[in-house]
Design a protein around this motif. Sequence first.
Motif, PDB file in Angstrom:
ATOM      1  N   GLY A  77       0.824  -1.199   0.000  1.00  0.00           N
ATOM      2  CA  GLY A  77       0.000   0.000   0.000  1.00  0.00           C
ATOM      3  C   GLY A  77       0.856   1.246   0.000  1.00  0.00           C
ATOM      4  N   SER A  78       0.233   2.372  -0.369  1.00  0.00           N
ATOM      5  CA  SER A  78       0.966   3.634  -0.449  1.00  0.00           C
ATOM      6  C   SER A  78       0.050   4.820  -0.197  1.00  0.00           C
ATOM      7  CB  SER A  78       1.612   3.778  -1.822  1.00  0.00           C
ATOM      8  OG  SER A  78       0.614   3.864  -2.831  1.00  0.00           O
ATOM      9  N   LEU A  79       0.690   5.949   0.069  1.00  0.00           N
ATOM     10  CA  LEU A  79      -0.010   7.212   0.314  1.00  0.00           C
ATOM     11  C   LEU A  79       1.043   8.311   0.344  1.00  0.00           C
ATOM     12  CD1 LEU A  79      -2.611   8.762   1.644  1.00  0.00           C
ATOM     13  CD2 LEU A  79      -1.401   8.318   3.754  1.00  0.00           C
ATOM     14  N   TYR A  80       0.682   9.500  -0.107  1.00  0.00           N
ATOM     15  CA  TYR A  80       1.571  10.627   0.172  1.00  0.00           C
ATOM     16  C   TYR A  80       0.781  11.725   0.848  1.00  0.00           C
ATOM     17  CZ  TYR A  80       0.173  13.746  -3.740  1.00  0.00           C
ATOM     18  OH  TYR A  80      -0.508  14.571  -4.595  1.00  0.00           O
ATOM     19  N   GLY A  81       1.484  12.489   1.646  1.00  0.00           N
ATOM     20  CA  GLY A  81       0.952  13.695   2.249  1.00  0.00           C
ATOM     21  C   GLY A  81       1.839  14.850   1.833  1.00  0.00           C
ATOM     22  N   GLN A  82       1.224  15.969   1.533  1.00  0.00           N
ATOM     23  CA  GLN A  82       1.984  17.120   1.052  1.00  0.00           C
ATOM     24  C   GLN A  82       1.468  18.387   1.717  1.00  0.00           C
ATOM     25  OE1 GLN A  82       1.582  18.314  -3.213  1.00  0.00           O
ATOM     26  NE2 GLN A  82       3.722  17.631  -3.255  1.00  0.00           N
ATOM     27  N   ILE A  83       2.387  19.215   2.150  1.00  0.00           N
ATOM     28  CA  ILE A  83       2.028  20.509   2.724  1.00  0.00           C
ATOM     29  C   ILE A  83       1.917  21.501   1.577  1.00  0.00           C
ATOM     30  CG2 ILE A  83       2.744  22.369   4.256  1.00  0.00           C
ATOM     31  CD1 ILE A  83       4.295  20.156   5.844  1.00  0.00           C
ATOM     32  N   ARG A  84       0.750  22.122   1.470  1.00  0.00           N
ATOM     33  CA  ARG A  84       0.490  23.051   0.372  1.00  0.00           C
ATOM     34  C   ARG A  84       0.083  24.416   0.912  1.00  0.00           C
ATOM     35  NH1 ARG A  84      -2.819  19.459  -4.117  1.00  0.00           N
ATOM     36  NH2 ARG A  84      -1.100  17.998  -4.536  1.00  0.00           N
ATOM     37  N   PRO A  85       0.567  25.478   0.256  1.00  0.00           N
ATOM     38  CA  PRO A  85       0.172  26.825   0.688  1.00  0.00           C
ATOM     39  C   PRO A  85      -1.288  27.108   0.341  1.00  0.00           C
ATOM     40  CG  PRO A  85       1.531  26.948  -1.279  1.00  0.00           C
ATOM     41  CD  PRO A  85       1.490  25.501  -0.866  1.00  0.00           C
ATOM     42  N   ARG A  86      -1.872  27.997   1.124  1.00  0.00           N
ATOM     43  CA  ARG A  86      -3.252  28.412   0.885  1.00  0.00           C
ATOM     44  C   ARG A  86      -3.281  29.878   0.489  1.00  0.00           C
ATOM     45  NH1 ARG A  86      -7.471  26.157   5.028  1.00  0.00           N
ATOM     46  NH2 ARG A  86      -8.650  26.156   3.116  1.00  0.00           N
ATOM     47  N   LYS A  87      -4.383  30.273  -0.076  1.00  0.00           N
ATOM     48  CA  LYS A  87      -4.579  31.676  -0.429  1.00  0.00           C
ATOM     49  C   LYS A  87      -4.715  32.487   0.863  1.00  0.00           C
ATOM     50  CE  LYS A  87      -6.239  30.722  -4.969  1.00  0.00           C
ATOM     51  NZ  LYS A  87      -7.285  30.702  -5.945  1.00  0.00           N
ATOM     52  N   PRO A  88      -4.390  33.779   0.808  1.00  0.00           N
ATOM     53  CA  PRO A  88      -4.310  34.582   2.036  1.00  0.00           C
ATOM     54  C   PRO A  88      -5.630  34.823   2.756  1.00  0.00           C
ATOM     55  CG  PRO A  88      -3.915  35.937   0.097  1.00  0.00           C
ATOM     56  CD  PRO A  88      -3.981  34.518  -0.371  1.00  0.00           C
ATOM     57  N   PHE A  89      -6.749  34.493   2.144  1.00  0.00           N
ATOM     58  CA  PHE A  89      -8.025  34.745   2.821  1.00  0.00           C
ATOM     59  C   PHE A  89      -8.464  33.591   3.718  1.00  0.00           C
ATOM     60  CE2 PHE A  89      -8.796  33.679  -1.680  1.00  0.00           C
ATOM     61  CZ  PHE A  89      -9.448  32.453  -1.558  1.00  0.00           C
ATOM     62  N   PHE A  90      -7.667  32.514   3.803  1.00  0.00           N
ATOM     63  CA  PHE A  90      -7.988  31.405   4.701  1.00  0.00           C
ATOM     64  C   PHE A  90      -7.380  31.635   6.079  1.00  0.00           C
ATOM     65  CE2 PHE A  90      -8.583  29.238   0.590  1.00  0.00           C
ATOM     66  CZ  PHE A  90      -9.831  28.680   0.811  1.00  0.00           C
ATOM     67  N   THR A 129      -5.678  29.574   7.911  1.00  0.00           N
ATOM     68  CA  THR A 129      -4.339  29.007   8.045  1.00  0.00           C
ATOM     69  C   THR A 129      -3.566  29.218   6.740  1.00  0.00           C
ATOM     70  OG1 THR A 129      -5.147  26.833   7.339  1.00  0.00           O
ATOM     71  CG2 THR A 129      -5.080  27.249   9.710  1.00  0.00           C
ATOM     72  N   SER A 130      -2.253  29.328   6.851  1.00  0.00           N
ATOM     73  CA  SER A 130      -1.431  29.615   5.672  1.00  0.00           C
ATOM     74  C   SER A 130      -1.147  28.365   4.832  1.00  0.00           C
ATOM     75  CB  SER A 130      -0.106  30.240   6.100  1.00  0.00           C
ATOM     76  OG  SER A 130       0.645  29.322   6.880  1.00  0.00           O
ATOM     77  N   HIS A 131      -1.253  27.179   5.442  1.00  0.00           N
ATOM     78  CA  HIS A 131      -0.966  25.924   4.745  1.00  0.00           C
ATOM     79  C   HIS A 131      -1.970  24.847   5.163  1.00  0.00           C
ATOM     80  CE1 HIS A 131       2.836  28.045   4.321  1.00  0.00           C
ATOM     81  NE2 HIS A 131       3.099  27.235   3.309  1.00  0.00           N
ATOM     82  N   LEU A 132      -2.119  23.862   4.307  1.00  0.00           N
ATOM     83  CA  LEU A 132      -2.946  22.707   4.651  1.00  0.00           C
ATOM     84  C   LEU A 132      -2.226  21.445   4.212  1.00  0.00           C
ATOM     85  CD1 LEU A 132      -4.224  21.591   1.793  1.00  0.00           C
ATOM     86  CD2 LEU A 132      -5.916  23.333   2.188  1.00  0.00           C
ATOM     87  N   GLY A 133      -2.733  20.327   4.669  1.00  0.00           N
ATOM     88  CA  GLY A 133      -2.199  19.036   4.258  1.00  0.00           C
ATOM     89  C   GLY A 133      -3.061  18.456   3.147  1.00  0.00           C
ATOM     90  N   TYR A 134      -2.402  17.889   2.165  1.00  0.00           N
ATOM     91  CA  TYR A 134      -3.103  17.240   1.066  1.00  0.00           C
ATOM     92  C   TYR A 134      -2.674  15.778   1.021  1.00  0.00           C
ATOM     93  CZ  TYR A 134      -4.835  15.997  -3.518  1.00  0.00           C
ATOM     94  OH  TYR A 134      -5.508  15.376  -4.538  1.00  0.00           O
ATOM     95  N   ILE A 135      -3.652  14.888   0.884  1.00  0.00           N
ATOM     96  CA  ILE A 135      -3.388  13.458   0.793  1.00  0.00           C
ATOM     97  C   ILE A 135      -3.690  12.995  -0.623  1.00  0.00           C
ATOM     98  CG2 ILE A 135      -4.202  11.176   1.501  1.00  0.00           C
ATOM     99  CD1 ILE A 135      -4.682  12.302   4.270  1.00  0.00           C
ATOM    100  N   GLY A 136      -2.811  12.199  -1.172  1.00  0.00           N
ATOM    101  CA  GLY A 136      -3.008  11.610  -2.493  1.00  0.00           C
ATOM    102  C   GLY A 136      -2.308  10.266  -2.577  1.00  0.00           C
ATOM    103  N   PHE A 137      -2.455   9.612  -3.718  1.00  0.00           N
ATOM    104  CA  PHE A 137      -1.749   8.367  -4.008  1.00  0.00           C
ATOM    105  C   PHE A 137      -2.117   7.225  -3.049  1.00  0.00           C
ATOM    106  CE2 PHE A 137       2.565   6.119  -4.350  1.00  0.00           C
ATOM    107  CZ  PHE A 137       2.211   5.458  -5.508  1.00  0.00           C
TER     108      PHE A 137
END
Length: 159
Positions: free
Chosen positions: A67-80, A82-90
């Motif tokens: 099995g597999s999975l990745y998590g990635q820290i991604r920046p968010r637009k300034p109106f949110f 929090t400045s970053h969120l976590g994204y899960i894929g794969f």
Amino acid sequence: MSHIRQAIHEDLPTLLAFEQQIIATERPMDPTLIQDQPISYYPLEEYLDAKDTQVLVAENHDGQVVGSLYGQIRPRKPFFQTSHLGYIGFMYVKPEHRGKGLAEALIDNIRNWFNHQGISEIILHVYASNERAIKAYEKIGFVHHLVEMRLDQTAKGST
């Protein structure tokens, strides 16, 4: 019992095979994908070395990657908030190992990594017609948040 660990470059052939299994499953769900030639979703080799991305694998009791999975820290637009969120894929688990809690174990591990990085919100994308995956994600605690809609202007009846 399974073991979750960070993926290494030696896992790359297995990870690339998993990616093709994901694509084969999703192609019928997405008419916008190129259907008649090989495609790739993820720059997996880059992800293995990226500081903002964690690629995890699940191994069975024999040490085989199942099995597999990745998590990635991604920046968010300034109106949110929090400045970053976590994204899960794969997310992929070999069919013969499904239903054994591997997806949940992979997500628990990536959640811990996100927590250590100060990330409090995690999102993922899943096809609306992939009911099996949606149910699995809901079981873990994900909720529907945003609906993406599409209009195919080449479809019959469009003006």
